[in-house]
Design a protein around this motif. Structure first.
Motif, PDB file in Angstrom:
ATOM      1  N   ARG A 143       0.769  -1.136  -0.056  1.00 34.79           N
ATOM      2  CA  ARG A 143      -0.029   0.151   0.143  1.00 34.79           C
ATOM      3  C   ARG A 143       0.826   1.132   0.001  1.00 34.79           C
ATOM      4  N   TYR A 173      -4.865  -0.307   6.394  1.00 36.37           N
ATOM      5  CA  TYR A 173      -5.440   0.861   6.259  1.00 36.37           C
ATOM      6  C   TYR A 173      -6.178   1.359   7.338  1.00 36.37           C
ATOM      7  N   ILE A 187      -3.972   0.659  -2.664  1.00 38.45           N
ATOM      8  CA  ILE A 187      -3.452  -0.815  -2.492  1.00 38.45           C
ATOM      9  C   ILE A 187      -3.099  -1.297  -4.000  1.00 38.45           C
TER      10      ILE A 187
END
Length: 340
Positions: free
Chosen positions: A176, A208, A181
């Motif tokens: 990421r 995330y 991503i």
């Protein structure tokens, strides 16, 4: 190395392949973005469209390759390929419609020409992004010489992107950068089922949500390069610079998830995979296979622990799946119970 030798047909074939790959990832990603939107720290309005225009191709090949004048032949071949694939003209064309999106529900299809949104003329992808600021969108499109006006309800989704990319060497990897991503084409080939793909994406999506570290801001070149060269510069060396950057620089920066961070993400990914309606039983086979087979082109361990502890966490999580969104308290209790 001279890359302009590629034929028009080769470029066209590769574009078609990359479009299909990109749409596959975005379809899964969109389901993640929409299902868990309430859990995301940042949200955005999105219609669920993939688009292209000559302005996009010119600008993005120039940004990626520097001096666009040196790649005039390649630029022409890309534009001509899209003219054949999607009947490209001077305006923006739809090259993908994401499943269950507002665009699909409104009846937009591949090849539609987007003329206006909310009364504003659309000439590039950036125009679309700038105008998507309301829940209700009025769109004017052209299909088979017929003008069609549509009213579309904009969807609120997580402000995170899912992108495929090629590498100069056949690396199996994903990572990421900011809110994007990335998953390599070679990892896509290694995955056996869509269940495995969902688990890979929700693993990074969990990082995330948990706000674990990501590539530093100086790595923004990845976002600029990886996203746009997939479709616009289709040759085997298209991401030589970007792929070397993504692997080598991350290693030098020491960007690596800790065992605890990855364990929490594994726990979440099992549960999120299950909540999305996929089989976490099938999904976990990816990690088991990766640990057992140890493929030579696997660079995933460079960025996260991939070992027997990981398999235990995934196995136990799968045995005791939750039927709701997992919390940190759930994970802490899980760790205590199984003494991980």
């Amino acid at each position: 190395m001279n890359i302009s030798y590629l034929s028009q047909t080769e470029i066209e074939e590769n574009i078609r392949k990359e479009l299909n790959l990109d749409l596959k990832i975005k379809n899964v990603g969109y389901k993640i973005q929409k299902t868990f939107v309430d859990k995301c720290p940042s949200k955005k309005l999105d219609l669920g469209l993939m688009t292209i225009s000559p302005a996009d191709i010119r600008g993005e090949i120039g940004t990626t390759l520097g001096n666009i004048a040196s790649f005039g032949g390649l630029l022409d071949k890309n534009i001509n390929a899209y003219k054949k694939i999607v009947n490209l003209n001077d305006n923006t064309k739809v090259i993908g419609v994401i499943k269950n999106s507002s665009a699909e529900k409104a009846g937009i299809i591949f090849g539609d020409e987007i003329l206006e949104i909310n009364g504003f003329k659309i000439s590039s992808r950036s125009d679309l992004e700038n105008i998507f600021d309301g829940s209700d969108v009025k769109m004017k499109i052209k299909r088979n010489e017929k003008i069609i006006e549509l009213n579309i309800k904009n969807n609120l989704i997580c402000n995170i992107e899912f992108e495929a990319f090629q590498t100069n060497t056949p690396n199996i990897t994903f990572f990421r950068s900011g809110n994007t991503i990335f998953i390599s084409e070679n990892l896509m080939k290694y995955l056996k089922t869509e269940d495995e793909l969902v688990m890979v994406l929700t693993n990074e999506f969990s990082h995330y949500l948990n706000d674990t570290k990501t590539l530093v801001s100086t790595a923004n070149r990845i976002n600029q390069t990886l996203q746009i060269t997939q479709i616009l510069t289709p040759w085997n060396l298209s991401l030589a610079g970007a792929s070397d950057f993504s692997n080598d620089v991350i290693k030098k920066l020491g960007i690596r998830y800790s065992a605890e961070e990855e364990s929490y993400a594994d726990y979440m990914s099992i549960n999120l995979t299950n909540l999305l309606g996929y089989s976490s039983d099938k999904a976990k086979m990816f990690w088991e296979r990766l640990v057992k087979e140890k493929p030579a082109d696997n660079t995933i361990p460079e960025f996260r622990p991939v070992d027997s502890k990981k398999i235990r966490v995934i196995t136990y999580s799968n045995d005791e799946k939750l039927n709701r969104f997992p919390t940190k308290e759930d994970y802490d209790n899980f760790v205590k119970k199984f003494k991980i």
